[in-house]
Design a protein around this motif. Structure first.
Motif, PDB file in Angstrom:
ATOM      1  N   PHE A   1       8.091   0.083   5.254  1.00  0.00           N
ATOM      2  CA  PHE A   1       7.239   1.155   5.772  1.00  0.00           C
ATOM      3  C   PHE A   1       6.150   1.462   4.748  1.00  0.00           C
ATOM      4  O   PHE A   1       6.416   2.031   3.694  1.00  0.00           O
ATOM      5  CB  PHE A   1       8.059   2.407   6.056  1.00  0.00           C
ATOM      6  CG  PHE A   1       7.307   3.460   6.844  1.00  0.00           C
ATOM      7  CD1 PHE A   1       6.854   3.192   8.123  1.00  0.00           C
ATOM      8  CD2 PHE A   1       7.060   4.716   6.303  1.00  0.00           C
ATOM      9  CE1 PHE A   1       6.170   4.158   8.864  1.00  0.00           C
ATOM     10  CE2 PHE A   1       6.386   5.687   7.033  1.00  0.00           C
ATOM     11  CZ  PHE A   1       5.931   5.401   8.309  1.00  0.00           C
ATOM     12  N   GLY A   2       4.944   1.055   5.097  1.00  0.00           N
ATOM     13  CA  GLY A   2       3.792   1.269   4.231  1.00  0.00           C
ATOM     14  C   GLY A   2       2.623   0.448   4.739  1.00  0.00           C
ATOM     15  O   GLY A   2       2.803  -0.464   5.553  1.00  0.00           O
ATOM     16  N   PRO A   3       1.401   0.748   4.288  1.00  0.00           N
ATOM     17  CA  PRO A   3       0.228   0.012   4.740  1.00  0.00           C
ATOM     18  C   PRO A   3       0.026  -1.301   3.985  1.00  0.00           C
ATOM     19  O   PRO A   3       0.449  -1.437   2.830  1.00  0.00           O
ATOM     20  CB  PRO A   3      -0.927   0.976   4.457  1.00  0.00           C
ATOM     21  CG  PRO A   3      -0.446   1.794   3.302  1.00  0.00           C
ATOM     22  CD  PRO A   3       1.043   1.910   3.463  1.00  0.00           C
ATOM     23  N   THR A   4      -0.640  -2.243   4.640  1.00  0.00           N
ATOM     24  CA  THR A   4      -1.001  -3.499   3.991  1.00  0.00           C
ATOM     25  C   THR A   4      -2.022  -3.237   2.884  1.00  0.00           C
ATOM     26  O   THR A   4      -2.582  -2.144   2.763  1.00  0.00           O
ATOM     27  CB  THR A   4      -1.631  -4.475   5.000  1.00  0.00           C
ATOM     28  OG1 THR A   4      -2.830  -3.859   5.522  1.00  0.00           O
ATOM     29  CG2 THR A   4      -0.669  -4.787   6.134  1.00  0.00           C
ATOM     30  N   GLN A   5      -2.267  -4.269   2.096  1.00  0.00           N
ATOM     31  CA  GLN A   5      -3.246  -4.145   1.005  1.00  0.00           C
ATOM     32  C   GLN A   5      -4.618  -3.736   1.533  1.00  0.00           C
ATOM     33  O   GLN A   5      -5.277  -2.862   0.963  1.00  0.00           O
ATOM     34  CB  GLN A   5      -3.340  -5.478   0.261  1.00  0.00           C
ATOM     35  CG  GLN A   5      -4.169  -5.427  -1.012  1.00  0.00           C
ATOM     36  CD  GLN A   5      -4.103  -6.746  -1.765  1.00  0.00           C
ATOM     37  OE1 GLN A   5      -4.061  -7.823  -1.168  1.00  0.00           O
ATOM     38  NE2 GLN A   5      -4.063  -6.682  -3.086  1.00  0.00           N
ATOM     39  N   LYS A   6      -5.033  -4.323   2.653  1.00  0.00           N
ATOM     40  CA  LYS A   6      -6.342  -3.971   3.212  1.00  0.00           C
ATOM     41  C   LYS A   6      -6.362  -2.547   3.738  1.00  0.00           C
ATOM     42  O   LYS A   6      -7.329  -1.808   3.553  1.00  0.00           O
ATOM     43  CB  LYS A   6      -6.725  -4.959   4.322  1.00  0.00           C
ATOM     44  CG  LYS A   6      -7.190  -6.315   3.810  1.00  0.00           C
ATOM     45  CD  LYS A   6      -7.678  -7.199   4.951  1.00  0.00           C
ATOM     46  CE  LYS A   6      -8.237  -8.511   4.419  1.00  0.00           C
ATOM     47  NZ  LYS A   6      -8.697  -9.390   5.531  1.00  0.00           N
TER      48      LYS A   6
END
Length: 410
Positions: free
Chosen positions: A90-95
């Motif tokens: 659970f978390g956003p991608t690098q972009k």
């Protein structure tokens, strides 16, 4: 279920504690964790930035869900690596993390999709930035573009102070700055569970960024917070969700960088409506410590439901949580290590570890922000009095704290 929480601070302590209370969870691992997290979870000696090591650990230990705390790890691409390995995280991608790792990226999206925010311009040239500050005058806000751990922002009350901030920013090769109008109003933090265009708002909190009483001194990572916020009504939360948080989630999908994780809105209630100060790509710290202790429904179930695109109805305690950060002498300019801390056993507060280390001599300081003391009471006034009474029980020669956390809402 087995849960892995990545990180070592107070936010991660709060995330791991909330996860440990889930009826679905049999074990919580913390990488690398801290002495507070070790009281209910298992700390593993893997650096938060060792992405290969984290992936290998999650695979070999059959981790069912990983929750990411720090923005720096997200910006390294930990989510991309876990997803490529077929692991749930659970978390956003690098972009998508650019919503925090580049203030210019976030401001451009807000401008393009008409998401309310302060007027701004971005500069990579010192002389042009100085000329702009002189043209606009003060007060004015100077923000360094990249990740600054809650710092790197100067609310300049004079042109000279703004130029001094530019001197510091442009001393770093390749640095950019965003220069904004100074918004005036009542600041609050709204964090949402997000997956694509599904946005689930949590309860709000108010952070106190300035290091000294009366909101004076340099910006820090946060010196204390409380939740809920009297001045921020359910109607205001709904308006902020509808006009800022949902449009940002949809805008990121349109831009081809869909967001999954904790989307943090640093918002300002101004005379002419709610405006965005900043977005972050993770849970706030110290907001996590006062928000998650009020959550009565299952934290892990909520995350899984959001990731599955299901609507989530969260249940919250009616009590008010109030927290004070105890920080190292001279923070944020410097931190201390090795100063003995005593008195924690005498406290009945929730104590989150932010920068501590366990040694043969006992618990010692190991960072800028060291502990956060949190209590829950029926009113903010009662919680305020209780928290500060508990803070007094903790002894350390190298710690200080603000004395006015929550005063503006009392």
């Amino acid at each position: 279920m087995k849960i892995l929480v990545i990180g070592t601070g107070g936010r991660e302590h709060a995330l791991a504690l909330a996860a440990s209370k889930s009826s679905m969870v049999e074990k919580v691992y913390c990488a690398p964790g801290n002495p507070g997290m070790a009281t209910f979870g298992e700390c593993v000696d893997i650096s938060a930035s060792d992405i290969d090591g984290l992936v290998s650990f999650a695979k070999s230990n059959d981790i069912d869900l990983t929750i990411v705390g720090p923005e720096a790890v997200l910006s390294l691409g930990v989510v991309d690596a876990f997803e490529q390995a077929g692991l749930k995280i659970f978390g956003p991608t690098q972009k998508a993390t650019q919503v925090e790792s580049s203030k210019d990226f976030a401001k451009n999206i807000m401008k393009k999709y008409n998401i309310p925010t302060a007027e701004y311009q971005t500069f990579d040239n010192y002389e042009q930035a100085v000329a702009y500050v002189k043209e606009k005058g003060a007060p004015i806000v100077v923000k360094e573009d990249g990740l600054k751990a809650g710092k790197g922002v100067t609310v300049a009350q004079s042109v000279a102070q703004a130029i001094e901030a530019l001197d510091i920013a442009f001393a770093i090769e390749g640095n950019k700055v965003v220069i904004e109008e100074c918004l005036v109003g009542f600041e609050f933090s709204l964090i949402c569970l997000v997956h694509n265009d599904l946005v689930v708002p949590l309860e709000v909190a108010q952070d106190h960024k300035c290091v000294n009483d009366g909101d004076t001194g340099p910006n820090t990572g946060g010196m204390g917070s409380y939740s809920p916020v009297k001045k921020i009504t359910p109607e205001i939360i709904q308006e902020a969700t509808d006009t800022i948080m949902v449009p940002m989630a949809k805008a990121m999908m349109e831009e081809g960088v869909p967001f999954t994780g904790f989307l943090y809105g640093g918002l300002m209630l101004c005379e002419d409506g709610i405006k965005t100060i900043e977005f972050n790509a993770r849970f706030g710290d110290p907001e996590a410590e006062v928000i998650l202790c009020r959550l009565e429904s299952d934290f892990v179930q909520a995350i899984l439901d959001v990731m599955d695109g299901k609507e989530v109805n969260l249940k919250w305690s009616n009590k008010v949580s109030h927290g004070v950060v105890m920080a190292s002498t001279n923070y944020p300019a410097s931190s201390t290590k090795g100063a003995l801390i005593t008195g924690l056993d005498n406290s009945d507060a929730l104590i989150y570890h932010m920068g501590t280390k366990m040694t043969d001599q006992g618990l010692v300081t190991n960072g800028g922000r060291v502990l956060m003391v949190v209590t829950m009471e029926d009113t903010l006034e009662q919680a305020f009095a209780h928290t500060y009474a508990e803070v007094e029980k903790i002894k350390c020669d190298e710690l200080f704290y603000r004395h006015d956390i929550g005063k503006k809402d009392m």
